[in-house]
Design an enzyme around this catalytic site. Structure first.
Site, PDB file in Angstrom:
ATOM      1  N   TYR A  34       0.809  -1.215   0.000  1.00 32.52           N
ATOM      2  CA  TYR A  34       0.000   0.000   0.000  1.00 32.52           C
ATOM      3  C   TYR A  34       0.848   1.274   0.000  1.00 32.52           C
ATOM      4  CZ  TYR A  34       1.481  -0.314   4.799  1.00 32.52           C
ATOM      5  OH  TYR A  34       2.272  -0.430   5.926  1.00 32.52           O
ATOM      6  N   GLY A  35       2.176   1.149   0.070  1.00 32.94           N
ATOM      7  CA  GLY A  35       3.031   2.317   0.220  1.00 32.94           C
ATOM      8  C   GLY A  35       4.116   2.399  -0.821  1.00 32.94           C
ATOM      9  N   THR A  36       5.364   2.472  -0.363  1.00 32.04           N
ATOM     10  CA  THR A  36       6.501   2.714  -1.258  1.00 32.04           C
ATOM     11  C   THR A  36       6.842   1.528  -2.151  1.00 32.04           C
ATOM     12  OG1 THR A  36       8.173   2.023   0.359  1.00 32.04           O
ATOM     13  CG2 THR A  36       7.489   4.362   0.389  1.00 32.04           C
ATOM     14  N   GLU A 109      11.365  -4.649   5.400  1.00 33.14           N
ATOM     15  CA  GLU A 109      10.365  -3.926   6.181  1.00 33.14           C
ATOM     16  C   GLU A 109      10.692  -3.876   7.674  1.00 33.14           C
ATOM     17  OE1 GLU A 109       8.346  -2.083   4.854  1.00 33.14           O
ATOM     18  OE2 GLU A 109       7.549  -2.916   3.003  1.00 33.14           O
TER      19      GLU A 109
END
Length: 183
Positions: A34-36, A109
């Site tokens: 959902y991000g980078t 992560e």
């Protein structure tokens, strides 16, 4: 009396599949980003790097339950806070990954310190992946379980930050992501 569940796969490869293909499918996982890591975002290239393992875009989706997606910290990192029921249903991409890529993503992560990898119900908006038996292709508007990197370890004030439903590092929020190589 022991009974097999009706949905259990046969313990042997079908005539159309090799033993290696069966083993490979058994070790695949779905990850929702959902991000980078999304296409067009600063860290997407790690999903394309075969030295990290295998990943393939399978579809577009969003969290079935609302979650707070915030941009926080000195590097403007997108975080999905583990506060289900608050925030928005968050848009992202669904990837099929092999074990090697999943292990790489755990390290990338900062799992389990920065993010924790958990299963979250994702609503499939558009399926782009190819059908490959015996894996069923989900229909649009169906849901599936995907691994998501979210966090339960954050500063309490993060829960008070603006919530987003879709992340873009160049978005109107004005909080530009600071890439790792610049830190």
């Amino acid at each position: 009396m022991d009974r097999k569940p009706a949905c259990a796969a046969p313990p042997w490869p079908t005539s159309r599949m090799s033993l290696e293909a069966t083993a490979s499918l058994a070790k695949m996982a779905h990850v929702f980003v959902y991000g980078t890591l999304k296409r067009g975002q600063p860290n997407h290239q790690v999903l394309l790097d075969s030295s990290h393992g295998w990943a393939a875009l399978r579809g577009q989706g969003r969290t079935a339950e609302p979650h707070p997606l915030v941009i926080a910290g000195q590097h403007n990192i997108p975080y999905l806070l583990r506060l289900p029921g608050r925030g928005h249903c968050v848009a992202g991409e669904i990837y099929a990954v092999d074990e090697q890529m999943l292990q790489f993503l755990d390290e990338f992560e900062g799992c389990p310190d920065m993010y924790q990898r958990t299963l979250v119900r994702i609503e499939v908006l558009k399926w782009e992946g190819k059908r490959s038996a015996p894996v069923e292709t989900p229909a649009a508007d169906s849901t599936m379980q995907c691994f998501v990197y979210s966090t339960a370890t954050y500063s309490p004030e993060w829960a008070l930050l603006p919530y987003h439903d879709n992340y873009d590092s160049q978005g109107t929020h004005g909080l530009r992501y600071n890439p790792r190589e610049n830190r």
